[in-house]
Motif scaffolding. Structure first.
Motif, mmCIF file in Angstrom:
data_model
loop_
_atom_site.group_PDB
_atom_site.id
_atom_site.type_symbol
_atom_site.label_atom_id
_atom_site.label_comp_id
_atom_site.label_asym_id
_atom_site.label_seq_id
_atom_site.Cartn_x
_atom_site.Cartn_y
_atom_site.Cartn_z
ATOM 1 N N ILE A 202 0.826 -1.214 0.000
ATOM 2 C CA ILE A 202 0.000 0.000 0.000
ATOM 3 C C ILE A 202 0.862 1.266 0.000
ATOM 4 O O ILE A 202 0.524 2.268 -0.634
ATOM 5 N N ALA A 203 2.000 1.209 0.687
ATOM 6 C CA ALA A 203 2.826 2.416 0.829
ATOM 7 C C ALA A 203 3.140 3.104 -0.506
ATOM 8 O O ALA A 203 3.066 4.336 -0.595
ATOM 9 N N PRO A 204 3.463 2.375 -1.574
ATOM 10 C CA PRO A 204 3.774 3.072 -2.843
ATOM 11 C C PRO A 204 2.609 3.901 -3.369
ATOM 12 O O PRO A 204 2.819 4.859 -4.123
ATOM 13 N N LEU A 205 1.370 3.557 -2.959
ATOM 14 C CA LEU A 205 0.233 4.334 -3.451
ATOM 15 C C LEU A 205 0.275 5.766 -2.912
ATOM 16 O O LEU A 205 -0.285 6.684 -3.524
ATOM 17 N N GLY A 206 0.938 5.939 -1.743
ATOM 18 C CA GLY A 206 1.092 7.302 -1.213
ATOM 19 C C GLY A 206 1.828 8.174 -2.208
ATOM 20 O O GLY A 206 1.427 9.314 -2.508
ATOM 21 N N ALA A 207 2.920 7.619 -2.744
ATOM 22 C CA ALA A 207 3.709 8.378 -3.730
ATOM 23 C C ALA A 207 2.896 8.621 -5.000
ATOM 24 O O ALA A 207 3.001 9.675 -5.640
ATOM 25 N N VAL A 208 2.082 7.643 -5.352
ATOM 26 C CA VAL A 208 1.249 7.786 -6.550
ATOM 27 C C VAL A 208 0.239 8.908 -6.353
ATOM 28 O O VAL A 208 0.083 9.800 -7.208
ATOM 29 N N LEU A 209 -0.448 8.891 -5.213
ATOM 30 C CA LEU A 209 -1.449 9.929 -4.949
ATOM 31 C C LEU A 209 -0.792 11.306 -4.900
ATOM 32 O O LEU A 209 -1.355 12.297 -5.390
ATOM 33 N N GLY A 210 0.430 11.361 -4.322
ATOM 34 C CA GLY A 210 1.167 12.633 -4.296
ATOM 35 C C GLY A 210 1.459 13.121 -5.708
ATOM 36 O O GLY A 210 1.321 14.316 -6.020
ATOM 37 N N GLN A 252 -4.372 -1.839 -5.213
ATOM 38 C CA GLN A 252 -4.706 -1.337 -6.554
ATOM 39 C C GLN A 252 -5.207 0.097 -6.462
ATOM 40 O O GLN A 252 -5.851 0.473 -5.480
ATOM 41 N N LEU A 253 -4.930 0.832 -7.483
ATOM 42 C CA LEU A 253 -5.484 2.185 -7.589
ATOM 43 C C LEU A 253 -5.947 2.402 -9.025
ATOM 44 O O LEU A 253 -5.273 2.000 -9.973
ATOM 45 N N ARG A 254 -7.119 2.999 -9.160
ATOM 46 C CA ARG A 254 -7.601 3.399 -10.480
ATOM 47 C C ARG A 254 -7.778 4.907 -10.479
ATOM 48 O O ARG A 254 -8.184 5.481 -9.459
ATOM 49 N N TRP A 255 -7.481 5.524 -11.607
ATOM 50 C CA TRP A 255 -7.769 6.943 -11.721
ATOM 51 C C TRP A 255 -8.246 7.262 -13.125
ATOM 52 O O TRP A 255 -8.039 6.475 -14.053
#
Ligand SMILES: [Zn+2]
Length: 376
Positions: A202-210, A252-255
């Motif tokens: 999950i931690a890498p999603l922080g960088a993605v959202l940033g 997972q993240l979708r945008w």
């Protein structure tokens, strides 16, 4: 000429809810009805199966061979009818025609049929191709099939396309495209007490959202399109992890990204790479991502002959950018100079859908003049 109102009434009376919406019946019955109506008036037409049970109607009104062909387009499917009392019975209140699809966009399909009837009796300078398509409300398989399988078979290509989606009588020359992106991070599950064994997905999603936030700020400060404003993006769905004391093994993240006509595919690819690269710097978890689905924007020149022809017919009509995506982008990508122009009304996808009858008549008259002029 058959009164327009009767055509709208008959089209609305046939349930053609898109099968993606509460298992609607689809377009087969209404397409069959339109085909019979056209054939009864001596207009050559055929059904094209975009998928089993999902036909398009393609009809040709033969011109005098003195001008290029023009393609007209409307979709035959509608959204669902939950909450509507009598969705398939056209109700007339003053200038308003209420019913599912009256505005989006059986009123426009009625204009096309009415014009076909007019021009078969009095041939226009160039051929008119009518395309009444399936599935615009879901994945646009109808117009996709027109562009992919039928257009290339024509000996002489139409130079321009007029999509009669409702525009409040504005001349629509632009709308945004969109891309649906998704990424997946794979870490390693382990008990929360074992930091040397676990790898947090999950931690890498922080960088993605940033990074997404930084891009969004960049759009807000960056160049805009005169009719469409700025590009945008937003996070859509996030998921991952399994319990308080477990290193998450996956996330997972979708945008979604809304794009301008000036943005190229390589710009968007570079942006995706930047987002993935940000995720990869975090902790060594495995990061993959891709664009799951995308549609092009529409950006037609305000100088295009079809735009000028419409402006001559309706000098007061403004040039507009549309807030929604249309099948017009598919015709534009196929090389046709494409304009979106349709009636006034209210409640597309809502329970109080209506279209203005006087607006339908004005749009029909404007399109009639454009066809008659033959300059597009
Ligand atoms: Zn529509």
């Amino acid at each position: 000429m058959t009164p327009l109102i009767n055509l709208v009434r008959q089209l609305v009376a046939i349930n053609s809810i898109n099968p993606a919406m509460n298992s609607g019946p689809g377009e087969a019955e209404v397409a069959q009805w339109a085909t019979s109506w056209l054939r009864a008036r001596g207009i050559d037409c055929k059904l094209q199966e975009a998928a089993p049970g999902r036909p398009n109607v393609i009809a040709r009104v033969v011109g005098r061979g003195e001008a290029p062909a023009l393609l007209l387009n409307a979709h035959l499917d509608t959204v669902a009818v939950e909450g509507m009392d009598t969705p398939f019975i056209l109700r007339v209140e003053g200038d308003r025609l209420y019913g599912r699809g009256a505005y989006d966009m059986k009123g426009s399909a009625a204009i096309m049929l009415s014009l076909a009837e007019h021009f078969v009796a009095s041939p226009p300078p160039g051929d008119i191709w009518l395309t009444l398509v399936s599935d615009e409300e879901d994945f646009s398989i109808g117009s996709d099939a027109i562009v992919r399988d039928w257009l290339p078979t024509l000996q002489s290509q139409p130079t321009a396309a007029l999509v009669l989606e409702p525009t409040e009588e504005g001349i629509g020359i632009a709308h945004k495209g969109f891309g649906w992106y998704e990424m997946e991070v794979r870490g390693r599950a382990a008990h929360g007490s074992l930091p040397d064994e676990g790898l947090d997905a999950i931690a890498p999603l922080g960088a993605v959202l940033g990074t997404l936030l930084a891009l969004e700020k960049q759009f807000a400060a960056g160049p805009t399109h005169p009719l469409l404003g700025r590009p945008s993006l937003h996070a859509s769905v996030i998921s991952g992890g399994s319990g308080w004391s477990v290193y998450p093994a996956e996330a997972q993240l979708r945008w979604e990204r809304r794009t301008l006509p000036s943005e190229s595919q390589s710009d968007l690819q570079a942006e995706m790479e930047r987002v993935l690269a940000a995720a990869r710097t975090v902790n060594g978890a495995d990061v993959t991502g891709h664009c799951a689905f995308a549609r092009d924007p529409l950006g037609t020149s305000s100088e295009a002959p079809l735009v000028s022809a419409l402006q001559r017919a309706v000098p007061e009509a403004p040039l507009v950018g549309l807030p929604f995506w249309t099948d017009g982008a598919l015709f534009s990508a196929a090389g046709l100079s494409t304009v979106i122009y349709g009636p006034m009304g209210h409640g597309a996808h809502a329970i109080d859908e209506w279209v203005s009858l006087s607006s339908l008549e004005r749009v029909r008259e404007a399109v009639r003049q454009v066809i008659e002029a033959g300059a597009f």
